[in-house]
Design an enzyme around this catalytic site. Structure first.
Site: not given
Ligand code: UFG
Length: 287
Positions: A67, A91, A95
């Site tokens: 990841s 988590y 990885k």
């Molecule tokens: N976000 C919101 N509201 C929500 C969920 C997310 O505004 O309800 C925002 C987050 O703050 C972020 C973006 O949307 O800016 C993406 O968030 P995600 O949770 O969809 O994804 P992340 O980038 O945080 O994490 C993902 C995977 C992880 C992995 C990571 C690698 O979920 O498992 O990418 O960069 F490790």
């Protein structure tokens, strides 16, 4: 998904395998902070068991789902595979540790060929509308949450932070269509068998493009014709500001690049959601 040693042994005894793609693992960041031992036990011990059994049965070709989380909060973008690695939650550490375990396994025996694929943000669904993501409980990730708002299961999307130094203040990520992601695995498998000296190689699977939360929501609204009500909130602890991939290495060495943009990701995700508003469950089974 949890896998016991006897399951792994059984699978490898019944058939002969040329290679293994190891996708299994727990993946909720928040849960990993609450239950680190569950994550270390399942993700690390499961992988060690798999590697042991593969080695014992002469199958030494592996593709592993790593990841972009191993880049932590990158100091610059795009993230290249050579960036320093760091993990900021249990988590992410699983990885990172699994990557290190794989590198050690290769160093101990150069018969192994291992490809570590660093996924950026997989979204979308199969274009048929029959296969898609259906997380249990409140979705952690952006697009499953947006999808549940669109079908009326949740009232509004909470946007975590609109004061980042980005084009519209919201977090920027590299979203990749799951069909492109799947193709990346096929390309990795082909690489294992094309005679290259792989060792333990690592490739980013992303599009190389950064998209903000608000841009993603706008694209989904366009694809679905649904309005997604927003609630602006503070930053989510642990979130990076901008993360997107350098795709040069995968393009050059795996001969793979993502074909789809956010329009197709949202189109296919909406098709899945519209056909299956309750995912694989029913209104009674969902929460
Ligand atoms: N976000 C919101 N509201 C929500 C969920 C997310 O505004 O309800 C925002 C987050 O703050 C972020 C973006 O949307 O800016 C993406 O968030 P995600 O949770 O969809 O994804 P992340 O980038 O945080 O994490 C993902 C995977 C992880 C992995 C990571 C690698 O979920 O498992 O990418 O960069 F490790």
């Amino acid at each position: 998904m949890t896998m016991k040693k006897k399951d792994t042994l059984l699978i490898l005894w019944v058939c002969r395998f040329d290679a293994v793609i190891h996708f299994a693992g727990l993946k909720a960041v928040g849960e990993s902070v609450q239950k680190p031992l569950l994550y270390y036990n399942n993700n690390l011990i499961g992988t060690i068991t798999l590697l042991e059994v593969m080695g014992a049965h002469g199958c030494k070709n592996l593709v592993f789902s790593s990841s972009a989380t191993v880049y932590g909060w990158p100091k610059e973008v795009p993230c290249t595979e050579e960036f320093p690695l760091c993990a900021v939650n249990p988590y992410g550490r699983t990885k990172l540790f699994i990557e290190e375990i794989c590198r050690d396994v290769y160093r101990s025996n150069s018969d192994w060929k291992i490809i570590l694929l660093r996924y950026f943000n997989p979204v979308g669904a199969h274009p048929s509308g029959h296969i898609g993501e259906d997380p249990r409980g409140i979705p952690n990730n952006l697009m499953p949450f947006v999808q549940q708002v669109a079908v009326g299961r949740r009232p509004a999307l909470t946007v975590f932070g609109n004061d980042y130094s980005t084009k519209d203040g919201t977090g920027v990520r590299d979203y990749i269509h799951i069909v492109d992601l799947s193709d990346g695995h096929v390309a990795a498998l082909q690489k294992l068998f094309d005679g290259s000296n792989i060792g333990c190689g690592v490739y980013n699977l992303g599009t190389g493009k950064g998209t903000s939360v608000l841009e993603m929501v706008a694209a989904f609204e366009k694809a679905s014709g649904k309005k997604i009500p927003l609630v602006m909130a503070g930053r989510r602890p642990g979130d990076a500001e901008i993360v997107y991939a350098s795709t040069d290495k995968a393009e050059k060495e795996l001969n793979w690049r993502a074909k789809y943009g956010i329009e197709e990701m949202c189109r296919d995700q909406w098709n899945w959601a519209n056909k299956n508003p309750w995912g694989y469950g029913t209104p009674d089974s969902a929460n």
